[in-house]
Design a protein around this motif. Structure first.
Motif, PDB file in Angstrom:
ATOM      1  N   GLU A  82       0.815  -1.219   0.000  1.00 19.22           N
ATOM      2  CA  GLU A  82       0.000   0.000   0.000  1.00 19.22           C
ATOM      3  C   GLU A  82       0.846   1.265   0.000  1.00 19.22           C
ATOM      4  O   GLU A  82       0.428   2.293  -0.513  1.00 19.22           O
ATOM      5  N   GLN A  83       2.033   1.202   0.628  1.00 22.50           N
ATOM      6  CA  GLN A  83       2.884   2.391   0.754  1.00 22.50           C
ATOM      7  C   GLN A  83       4.328   1.960   0.907  1.00 22.50           C
ATOM      8  O   GLN A  83       4.600   0.785   1.153  1.00 22.50           O
ATOM      9  N   ILE A  84       5.239   2.907   0.765  1.00 22.73           N
ATOM     10  CA  ILE A  84       6.629   2.559   1.017  1.00 22.73           C
ATOM     11  C   ILE A  84       6.816   2.452   2.534  1.00 22.73           C
ATOM     12  O   ILE A  84       6.060   3.042   3.310  1.00 22.73           O
ATOM     13  N   HIS A  85       7.802   1.680   2.932  1.00 23.21           N
ATOM     14  CA  HIS A  85       8.063   1.483   4.358  1.00 23.21           C
ATOM     15  C   HIS A  85       8.403   2.824   4.994  1.00 23.21           C
ATOM     16  O   HIS A  85       9.308   3.526   4.513  1.00 23.21           O
ATOM     17  N   PRO A  86       7.714   3.198   6.082  1.00 23.28           N
ATOM     18  CA  PRO A  86       7.979   4.499   6.706  1.00 23.28           C
ATOM     19  C   PRO A  86       9.420   4.647   7.187  1.00 23.28           C
ATOM     20  O   PRO A  86       9.985   5.740   7.136  1.00 23.28           O
ATOM     21  N   GLU A  87      10.033   3.560   7.634  1.00 23.62           N
ATOM     22  CA  GLU A  87      11.420   3.650   8.094  1.00 23.62           C
ATOM     23  C   GLU A  87      12.385   3.927   6.947  1.00 23.62           C
ATOM     24  O   GLU A  87      13.413   4.579   7.123  1.00 23.62           O
ATOM     25  N   PRO A 125      14.803  -3.781   4.467  1.00 21.16           N
ATOM     26  CA  PRO A 125      14.784  -2.746   5.499  1.00 21.16           C
ATOM     27  C   PRO A 125      13.447  -2.645   6.240  1.00 21.16           C
ATOM     28  O   PRO A 125      13.355  -1.977   7.266  1.00 21.16           O
ATOM     29  N   GLY A 126      12.414  -3.313   5.728  1.00 22.54           N
ATOM     30  CA  GLY A 126      11.081  -3.205   6.326  1.00 22.54           C
ATOM     31  C   GLY A 126      11.071  -3.641   7.786  1.00 22.54           C
ATOM     32  O   GLY A 126      11.498  -4.737   8.109  1.00 22.54           O
ATOM     33  N   GLY A 127      10.598  -2.747   8.658  1.00 25.59           N
ATOM     34  CA  GLY A 127      10.475  -3.074  10.073  1.00 25.59           C
ATOM     35  C   GLY A 127      11.778  -3.046  10.849  1.00 25.59           C
ATOM     36  O   GLY A 127      11.816  -3.437  12.022  1.00 25.59           O
ATOM     37  N   GLN A 128      12.861  -2.600  10.233  1.00 29.12           N
ATOM     38  CA  GLN A 128      14.168  -2.606  10.890  1.00 29.12           C
ATOM     39  C   GLN A 128      14.400  -1.302  11.662  1.00 29.12           C
ATOM     40  O   GLN A 128      13.768  -0.286  11.400  1.00 29.12           O
ATOM     41  N   ASP A 129      15.362  -1.353  12.577  1.00 29.84           N
ATOM     42  CA  ASP A 129      15.737  -0.173  13.351  1.00 29.84           C
ATOM     43  C   ASP A 129      16.491   0.812  12.447  1.00 29.84           C
ATOM     44  O   ASP A 129      17.009   0.437  11.400  1.00 29.84           O
ATOM     45  N   PRO A 130      16.551   2.101  12.859  1.00 27.11           N
ATOM     46  CA  PRO A 130      17.185   3.124  12.009  1.00 27.11           C
ATOM     47  C   PRO A 130      18.619   2.805  11.599  1.00 27.11           C
ATOM     48  O   PRO A 130      19.000   3.080  10.455  1.00 27.11           O
ATOM     49  N   ALA A 131      19.420   2.233  12.467  1.00 28.09           N
ATOM     50  CA  ALA A 131      20.817   1.927  12.118  1.00 28.09           C
ATOM     51  C   ALA A 131      20.879   0.861  11.019  1.00 28.09           C
ATOM     52  O   ALA A 131      21.706   0.955  10.103  1.00 28.09           O
TER      53      ALA A 131
END
Length: 150
Positions: A49-54, A110-116
C-alpha cells in the motif's frame, strides 16, 4: 553496458516483491545521482500500500524526497522497455524479456528494521547505485554521496 550512442537514455527497473523499501530506495538514489542521464523505475509483483515508513524516514534524513513514491505493479512492458532489470535479493521473479539484462543484488530487507539497520541498507544501495551509474554512463560526474554529509 554503456550508454547507447543514439542519445537514448538507458532505463533501469529495480524490482522487489512489495516495492516498498529496497527497490524504491535504489530508484530514488539513481534518479538523484543520474541527473536525467538514466531513467530509473521501481516496481513489484505484489506491491504494498505504501513505502516502508522507516525507509522514507532514512531517505528524507539524507535529503531525498520520497513524498511522491507509491508502490507500483511490475509489468512485462516495464521490463521490456528497460535495458536492465535489477532484483533486490527478495525472491522477485521478473517477467523474462529477451534482450534485457538481469541482475540480482542481494540486499537485506529494510522493512520493520531499526534506524541503524535501515541506514546500513541504504548505504549498501547507495554504493551499488553509484557503481551502476558509473558503468551505464561512464562520463557522468557523480555528485558526492548523500551519505557524505550525514
Amino acid at each position: 553496458m554503456t550508454e547507447p550512442t543514439t542519445g537514448r537514455v538507458p532505463q533501469v527497473v529495480f524490482a522487489c516483491v512489495r516495492n516498498g523499501g529496497r527497490s524504491v530506495a535504489a530508484r530514488v538514489l539513481a534518479e538523484h545521482y543520474a541527473g536525467g542521464r538514466v531513467l530509473a523505475l521501481s516496481a513489484g509483483t505484489r506491491p504494498g500500500e505504501q513505502i516502508h515508513p522507516e525507509v522514507a524516514d532514512a531517505l528524507e534524513r539524507l535529503g531525498i524526497d520520497t513524498s511522491r513514491e507509491r508502490p507500483q505493479h511490475l509489468t512485462t512492458e516495464m521490463v521490456a522497455a528497460s535495458d536492465l532489470a535489477i532484483t533486490l535479493g527478495c525472491g522477485e521473479e521478473c517477467p523474462y524479456v529477451p534482450g534485457v539484462t538481469y541482475r540480482d543484488w542481494p540486499v537485506d530487507d529494510p522493512g520493520g528494521q531499526d534506524p541503524a539497520t535501515v541506514r546500513r541498507i541504504v548505504a549498501d544501495l547507495d554504493a551499488r547505485v553509484r557503481d551502476l551509474l558509473a558503468e551505464l554512463v561512464p562520463d557522468l560526474e557523480l555528485p558526492p554521496s548523500v551519505l557524505d554529509g550525514a
